[in-house]
Write an enzyme that holds these catalytic residues in place. Structure first.
Site, PDB file in Angstrom:
ATOM      1  N   TYR A 151      13.267  -2.788   0.950  1.00 51.74           N
ATOM      2  CA  TYR A 151      12.990  -2.161  -0.241  1.00 51.74           C
ATOM      3  C   TYR A 151      14.356  -2.464  -1.347  1.00 51.74           C
ATOM      4  O   TYR A 151      14.370  -2.444  -2.467  1.00 51.74           O
ATOM      5  CB  TYR A 151      12.749  -0.847  -0.164  1.00 51.74           C
ATOM      6  CG  TYR A 151      11.251  -0.539   0.084  1.00 51.74           C
ATOM      7  CD1 TYR A 151      10.175  -1.019  -0.739  1.00 51.74           C
ATOM      8  CD2 TYR A 151      10.816  -0.445   1.425  1.00 51.74           C
ATOM      9  CE1 TYR A 151       8.593  -0.881  -0.324  1.00 51.74           C
ATOM     10  CE2 TYR A 151       9.358  -0.444   1.921  1.00 51.74           C
ATOM     11  CZ  TYR A 151       8.547  -0.705   1.149  1.00 51.74           C
ATOM     12  OH  TYR A 151       7.260  -0.643   1.440  1.00 51.74           O
ATOM     13  N   GLN A 172      -0.864   0.422  -8.601  1.00 53.53           N
ATOM     14  CA  GLN A 172      -0.828   0.373  -7.066  1.00 53.53           C
ATOM     15  C   GLN A 172       0.778  -0.153  -6.819  1.00 53.53           C
ATOM     16  O   GLN A 172       1.178  -0.353  -5.833  1.00 53.53           O
ATOM     17  CB  GLN A 172      -1.529  -0.602  -6.375  1.00 53.53           C
ATOM     18  CG  GLN A 172      -2.984   0.085  -6.251  1.00 53.53           C
ATOM     19  CD  GLN A 172      -4.199  -0.829  -5.795  1.00 53.53           C
ATOM     20  OE1 GLN A 172      -4.257  -1.274  -4.610  1.00 53.53           O
ATOM     21  NE2 GLN A 172      -4.617  -1.488  -6.624  1.00 53.53           N
ATOM     22  N   ASN A 173       1.256  -0.602  -8.072  1.00 57.42           N
ATOM     23  CA  ASN A 173       2.726  -1.275  -7.955  1.00 57.42           C
ATOM     24  C   ASN A 173       3.687  -0.202  -7.963  1.00 57.42           C
ATOM     25  O   ASN A 173       3.643   0.718  -8.466  1.00 57.42           O
ATOM     26  CB  ASN A 173       2.857  -2.319  -9.058  1.00 57.42           C
ATOM     27  CG  ASN A 173       1.873  -3.425  -9.090  1.00 57.42           C
ATOM     28  OD1 ASN A 173       1.125  -3.684  -8.166  1.00 57.42           O
ATOM     29  ND2 ASN A 173       1.638  -4.056 -10.293  1.00 57.42           N
ATOM     30  N   VAL A 174       4.952  -0.622  -7.419  1.00 60.54           N
ATOM     31  CA  VAL A 174       6.080   0.165  -7.333  1.00 60.54           C
ATOM     32  C   VAL A 174       6.819  -0.102  -8.135  1.00 60.54           C
ATOM     33  O   VAL A 174       8.285   0.403  -8.156  1.00 60.54           O
ATOM     34  CB  VAL A 174       6.500   0.167  -5.667  1.00 60.54           C
ATOM     35  CG1 VAL A 174       5.528   1.053  -4.885  1.00 60.54           C
ATOM     36  CG2 VAL A 174       6.845  -1.212  -5.209  1.00 60.54           C
ATOM     37  N   HIS A 177       0.978   4.333  -5.072  1.00 54.76           N
ATOM     38  CA  HIS A 177       2.150   3.981  -4.069  1.00 54.76           C
ATOM     39  C   HIS A 177       3.171   4.265  -4.019  1.00 54.76           C
ATOM     40  O   HIS A 177       4.277   3.656  -3.217  1.00 54.76           O
ATOM     41  CB  HIS A 177       1.706   2.351  -3.745  1.00 54.76           C
ATOM     42  CG  HIS A 177       0.084   2.324  -3.292  1.00 54.76           C
ATOM     43  ND1 HIS A 177      -0.361   0.893  -3.279  1.00 54.76           N
ATOM     44  CD2 HIS A 177      -0.705   3.216  -2.974  1.00 54.76           C
ATOM     45  CE1 HIS A 177      -1.793   1.180  -2.858  1.00 54.76           C
ATOM     46  NE2 HIS A 177      -1.950   2.698  -2.828  1.00 54.76           N
TER      47      HIS A 177
HETATM   48  P1  OAD Z   1      -2.942  -8.280  -3.502  1.00 54.10           P
HETATM   49  O1  OAD Z   1      -1.939  -9.013  -2.955  1.00 54.10           O
HETATM   50  O2  OAD Z   1      -3.864  -7.715  -2.153  1.00 54.10           O
HETATM   51  O3  OAD Z   1      -4.019  -8.587  -4.484  1.00 54.10           O
HETATM   52  C1  OAD Z   1      -3.304  -9.324  -5.637  1.00 54.10           C
HETATM   53  C2  OAD Z   1      -4.440  -9.682  -6.613  1.00 54.10           C
HETATM   54  O4  OAD Z   1      -4.079 -10.163  -7.499  1.00 54.10           O
HETATM   55  C3  OAD Z   1      -5.358 -10.836  -5.953  1.00 54.10           C
HETATM   56  O5  OAD Z   1      -6.804 -10.486  -6.146  1.00 54.10           O
HETATM   57  C4  OAD Z   1      -5.134 -12.422  -6.710  1.00 54.10           C
HETATM   58  O6  OAD Z   1      -6.218 -13.280  -6.988  1.00 54.10           O
HETATM   59  C5  OAD Z   1      -4.467 -11.510  -7.878  1.00 54.10           C
HETATM   60  N1  OAD Z   1      -3.542 -12.383  -8.695  1.00 54.10           N
HETATM   61  C6  OAD Z   1      -2.800 -13.316  -8.264  1.00 54.10           C
HETATM   62  N2  OAD Z   1      -2.039 -13.894  -9.376  1.00 54.10           N
HETATM   63  C7  OAD Z   1      -2.446 -13.212 -10.448  1.00 54.10           C
HETATM   64  C8  OAD Z   1      -2.114 -13.378 -11.975  1.00 54.10           C
HETATM   65  N3  OAD Z   1      -1.212 -14.203 -12.190  1.00 54.10           N
HETATM   66  N4  OAD Z   1      -3.063 -12.436 -12.634  1.00 54.10           N
HETATM   67  C9  OAD Z   1      -3.795 -11.542 -12.064  1.00 54.10           C
HETATM   68  N5  OAD Z   1      -4.251 -11.550 -10.874  1.00 54.10           N
HETATM   69  C10 OAD Z   1      -3.336 -12.389 -10.159  1.00 54.10           C
HETATM   70  O7  OAD Z   1      -2.291  -6.857  -4.009  1.00 54.10           O
HETATM   71  P2  OAD Z   1      -2.856  -5.419  -4.390  1.00 54.10           P
HETATM   72  O8  OAD Z   1      -4.268  -5.379  -4.563  1.00 54.10           O
HETATM   73  O9  OAD Z   1      -1.905  -4.892  -5.415  1.00 54.10           O
HETATM   74  O10 OAD Z   1       0.736  -1.464  -0.836  1.00 54.10           O
HETATM   75  O11 OAD Z   1      -2.306  -4.717  -2.881  1.00 54.10           O
HETATM   76  C11 OAD Z   1      -2.746  -3.441  -2.777  1.00 54.10           C
HETATM   77  C12 OAD Z   1      -1.531  -2.846  -1.872  1.00 54.10           C
HETATM   78  O12 OAD Z   1      -1.547  -3.343  -0.589  1.00 54.10           O
HETATM   79  C13 OAD Z   1      -0.169  -2.780  -2.586  1.00 54.10           C
HETATM   80  O13 OAD Z   1       0.068  -1.611  -3.385  1.00 54.10           O
HETATM   81  C14 OAD Z   1       0.793  -2.670  -1.406  1.00 54.10           C
HETATM   82  C15 OAD Z   1      -0.110  -3.554  -0.254  1.00 54.10           C
HETATM   83  O14 OAD Z   1       0.189  -3.487   0.878  1.00 54.10           O
HETATM   84  C16 OAD Z   1       1.532  -0.638  -0.371  1.00 54.10           C
HETATM   85  O15 OAD Z   1       2.694  -1.413   0.217  1.00 54.10           O
HETATM   86  C17 OAD Z   1       1.443   0.803  -0.010  1.00 54.10           C
END
Ligand code: OAD
Length: 236
Positions: A58, A91-93, A109
């Site tokens: 972190y 969900q972003n930190v 989160h």
């Molecule tokens: P993911 O990495 O699972 O998903 C990211 C999403 O963003 C995917 O669907 C990609 O296709 C999309 N993506 C990529 N580039 C992009 C762009 N330029 N514009 C728009 N979308 C784009 O991330 P999260 O769904 O945020 O939690 O993950 C959820 C949680 O899992 C996070 O908050 C974190 C992680 O483990 C913790 O650490 C508690």
């Protein structure tokens, strides 16, 4: 559906909204969970096993955040506050929504720029009063809170409760429009939030990859966040 002054827009964001600010997503090819073992750096057990490793993970993300800038998608979401009430559930930190000007942001989160004292084996989410803003500074093993306990990231680790989920549900239940940007919807309970939207609420989803959301309310905008937001604004 056209947004009006008294409309409520709720925006649920994930790592994809910050991708154009230079942050790796988690599950895309080359994403963070290919480079790091999630069980080591982002789980409750990982913290108990090796807190130094977790603090370092972190610390480096906090340092990266210092030099990052909000991108066009964060700015477009913030600018929509001129049109109606906008609540961001992220969900972003990172703090890029706030730095873009969004004034109602719920961090499901946790937040990178904050730490709190650890409370032992049966970690509680910690009261808001215990949270300390460290900005972009590093935190090391041996750095203690005023109550003498080791400081830990103010992050929801896997295996821990999500204290802000009720607040998020309450917002989604009142949404006139729900916009989901840049999340793979793999992590619960955040992934299930859209189900609380009223039956007549359109759900716009911006993502360059198809998101497996089976719901007749979904309008899919297959694009990256910045240009996807332009399309959303032209449709709303
Ligand atoms: P993911 O990495 O699972 O998903 C990211 C999403 O963003 C995917 O669907 C990609 O296709 C999309 N993506 C990529 N580039 C992009 C762009 N330029 N514009 C728009 N979308 C784009 O991330 P999260 O769904 O945020 O939690 O993950 C959820 C949680 O899992 C996070 O908050 C974190 C992680 O483990 C913790 O650490 C508690």
């Amino acid at each position: 559906m056209k947004l009006q002054r008294n409309s409520r827009l709720v925006v649920l964001t994930g790592a994809g909204v910050s991708a154009e600010s230079g942050f790796s997503t988690f599950r895309d090819s080359g994403g963070l969970w290919e480079q790091y073992d999630v069980n080591e750096v982002a789980s409750h057990e990982g913290w108990l096993r090796n807190p130094s490793l977790v603090l370092d993970f972190y610390n480096s993300r906090r340092a990266q955040l210092k030099d990052a800038r909000p991108n066009a998608a964060h700015l477009a979401i913030a600018a929509l506050e001129k049109q109606c009430r906008v609540d961001v559930i992220t969900q972003n930190v990172d703090n890029l929504h706030e730095r873009a000007g969004s004034t109602h942001v719920v961090h499901l989160h946790g937040e990178l720029t904050k730490v709190r004292p650890e409370s032992g084996l049966y970690e509680r989410s910690g009261s808001e009063q215990e949270v300390i803003d460290v900005g972009y500074e590093s935190v090391s093993l041996g750095d203690k809170a005023p109550n003498g306990r080791q400081l830990r990231p103010h992050i929801v680790f896997f295996g821990e409760a999500v204290p802000k989920i009720e607040e998020a549900i309450n917002l989604v239940e009142k949404a006139d429009v729900l916009l989901i940007v840049g999340t793979s919807l793999q992590v619960y309970p955040a992934a299930g939030l859209y189900r609380y939207a009223p039956m007549d609420t359109p759900i716009y989803v911006i993502d360059p990859k198809p998101v497996p959301l089976i719901d007749p309310r979904v309008v899919f905008i297959q694009d990256k966040a910045s240009t996807g937001m332009e399309q959303f604004i032209s449709q709303i």
